[in-house]
Write an enzyme that holds these catalytic residues in place. Structure first.
Site, PDB file in Angstrom:
ATOM      1  N   ASN A   1       0.821  -1.220   0.000  1.00  0.00           N
ATOM      2  CA  ASN A   1       0.000   0.000   0.000  1.00  0.00           C
ATOM      3  C   ASN A   1       0.851   1.264   0.000  1.00  0.00           C
ATOM      4  O   ASN A   1       0.354   2.360   0.202  1.00  0.00           O
ATOM      5  CB  ASN A   1      -0.959   0.010   1.198  1.00  0.00           C
ATOM      6  CG  ASN A   1      -0.242  -0.013   2.534  1.00  0.00           C
ATOM      7  OD1 ASN A   1       0.997   0.025   2.602  1.00  0.00           O
ATOM      8  ND2 ASN A   1      -1.009  -0.078   3.616  1.00  0.00           N
TER       9      ASN A   1
ATOM     10  N   HIS B   1       3.478   1.862   2.037  1.00  0.00           N
ATOM     11  CA  HIS B   1       4.097   2.281   3.287  1.00  0.00           C
ATOM     12  C   HIS B   1       5.606   2.034   3.251  1.00  0.00           C
ATOM     13  O   HIS B   1       6.090   1.104   2.623  1.00  0.00           O
ATOM     14  CB  HIS B   1       3.447   1.602   4.500  1.00  0.00           C
ATOM     15  CG  HIS B   1       3.752   0.155   4.684  1.00  0.00           C
ATOM     16  ND1 HIS B   1       2.790  -0.832   4.598  1.00  0.00           N
ATOM     17  CD2 HIS B   1       4.909  -0.494   4.982  1.00  0.00           C
ATOM     18  CE1 HIS B   1       3.336  -2.007   4.836  1.00  0.00           C
ATOM     19  NE2 HIS B   1       4.630  -1.831   5.069  1.00  0.00           N
TER      20      HIS B   1
END
Length: 255
Positions: free
Chosen positions: A132, A134
């Protein structure tokens, strides 16, 4: 930003390890930011094969789970001890990991941020990237100037990390993570990425808009970033963006 594209995941470890070995040879007491996860771990294995003295190197881990008991095999303190400190012959007293078992994790996070500053900052910060976007455990929505803090893990991140635990329910829900602002203060960022499942997010991070929706996109604002990716992870990067691309292991080299 320079991007090295190599054929295999093991080659990413070799190239990144060569970069780190050169840094330590030129500065024996270098401060390294230590990442765990599937992509960075081959870097330490390859670095162990270099004839470079690591005893004076200092290290700061990127993150730690909150709430795991001391000595838990999947705590990042244990992973760093196993995969980095022991493997590379580092002095354990010079390797720091956030205190996820502290009575006050928020104070522990602030103390950790201050400890990095007292060490003079990080010379090379090793990074991986999550599906995602991160980096460390800075989940989407994290402020681009955030500091080391307690963060709630998204369900997708917990699912991705469940393979390391006996069951998905055992994955902690919180962590202490260096913030994006903390990471951006490192003098050199070294991002290592492997696998076709990371291709879309890597392209978004390096060539999409800079946004908290994709935390890793903040790397575009750093003055010295090196990306080492295997061919599968680099498959969706658009050509002609001015990056340096190097193919090794007998493949052509293009700049």
């Amino acid at each position: 930003m320079e991007i090295f594209v190599v054929p295999t995941a093991s080659a990413t470890g070799s190239v990144a390890a060569g970069i780190l070995a050169a840094v330590v040879r030129s500065k024996p007491d270098a401060v390294l930011g230590l990442a765990t996860g599937g992509s960075p771990l081959p870097v330490y294995r390859a670095l162990a094969e270099h004839s470079v003295e690591m005893g004076a190197v200092r290290g700061f881990a990127l993150d730690e789970y909150v709430g795991l008991p001391a000595g838990h095999p999947e705590s990042y303190a244990e992973v760093v001890r196993r995969e980095v400190t022991v493997r590379l012959g580092l002095d354990p007293a010079k390797v720091a990991v956030p205190d996820g078992g502290a009575p006050d994790p928020r104070q522990a996070a602030a103390n950790y941020d201050a400890a990095i500053a007292r060490a003079g900052g990080i010379d090379v910060q090793i990074l991986g990237i999550g599906h995602n976007g991160h980096i460390a455990f800075n989940e989407p929505g994290s402020a681009l100037d955030s500091r080391t803090r307690v963060e709630v893990l998204t369900e997708r991140t917990r699912q991705a990390n469940a393979r390391y635990f006996a069951s998905p329910e055992d994955v902690p829900t919180q962590c202490i993570t260096q913030g994006l602002g903390t990471i951006m203060e490192a003098r050199h960022l070294l991002l290592v990425v492997n696998g076709a499942d990371k291709a879309e997010i890597l392209a978004a991070a390096l060539q999409g808009p800079v946004s908290s929706d994709c935390p890793a996109s903040v790397l575009q604002r750093h003055a010295h970033v090196t990306v080492v990716a295997d061919e599968a992870a680099a498959a969706k990067l658009a050509p002609g963006t001015g990056e340096v691309t190097v193919r090794v292991a007998g493949a052509a080299v293009g700049v």
